[in-house]
Design an enzyme around this catalytic site. Sequence first.
Site, PDB file in Angstrom:
ATOM      1  N   VAL A  15       0.905  -1.384   0.037  1.00  0.00           N
ATOM      2  CA  VAL A  15       0.080   0.386   0.173  1.00  0.00           C
ATOM      3  C   VAL A  15       0.545   0.782   0.315  1.00  0.00           C
ATOM      4  CG1 VAL A  15      -1.855   1.112   0.608  1.00  0.00           C
ATOM      5  CG2 VAL A  15      -1.614  -1.020   0.633  1.00  0.00           C
ATOM      6  N   HIS A  16       0.768   1.866  -0.961  1.00  0.00           N
ATOM      7  CA  HIS A  16       1.717   3.601  -1.357  1.00  0.00           C
ATOM      8  C   HIS A  16      -0.094   3.929  -2.166  1.00  0.00           C
ATOM      9  CE1 HIS A  16       1.729   2.111  -5.383  1.00  0.00           C
ATOM     10  NE2 HIS A  16       2.198   1.112  -5.041  1.00  0.00           N
ATOM     11  N   GLY A  17       0.508   6.039  -1.653  1.00  0.00           N
ATOM     12  CA  GLY A  17      -0.574   6.722  -2.615  1.00  0.00           C
ATOM     13  C   GLY A  17      -0.960   6.481  -3.257  1.00  0.00           C
ATOM     14  N   GLY A  20      -3.087   3.562  -2.131  1.00  0.00           N
ATOM     15  CA  GLY A  20      -3.972   3.859  -1.195  1.00  0.00           C
ATOM     16  C   GLY A  20      -5.389   4.362  -0.805  1.00  0.00           C
TER      17      GLY A  20
END
Length: 164
Positions: A15-17, A20
């Site tokens: 999960v990253h920008g 997410g």
Amino acid sequence: MAANIVFTRIDNRLVHGQVGVTWTKAVNANLLLVANDEAASDPLMQKLMSTTAESSGAGIRFFTLQHTIDIISKAADRQHIFIVVKTPQDCEKLIAGGVPIKTVNVGNMHFAQGKTEITKKVYVDADDKKALLDIAHKGVDIYIQDYPGEKKTTVDDALLSKVQ
């Protein structure tokens, strides 16, 4: 009753920008499920990913692969679940364990020694190729797509033919 899995993504960053926020909103998910043995036991990883998930308004859970297999059937209908795994092998284990995944989005699989470029963001070795093809051959719609709305590249024998 099958779990309401709205999206499944293979991304070695978990999960990253991009996951997410962008993907979570695009697929209308309200729960991010990180199915990863390492993340399930790493409070720092969880804290960083939770911050990203909160910015999209979705809840987030961190389960081992086995716990995901064991508990997914108990998910409530109101949960629109977005599963994120780190590797094709992890995704393959979930499917083999009975997790009702119908579609898989391949996001980032970074370059590493012994990996062949398939697209600018996806590099695979023989083990990855086997897992991806096993998923495809089970009738799962599997494709590479970095961002929502971008052209999809279907993962199949022809695409992976250059990987030894």
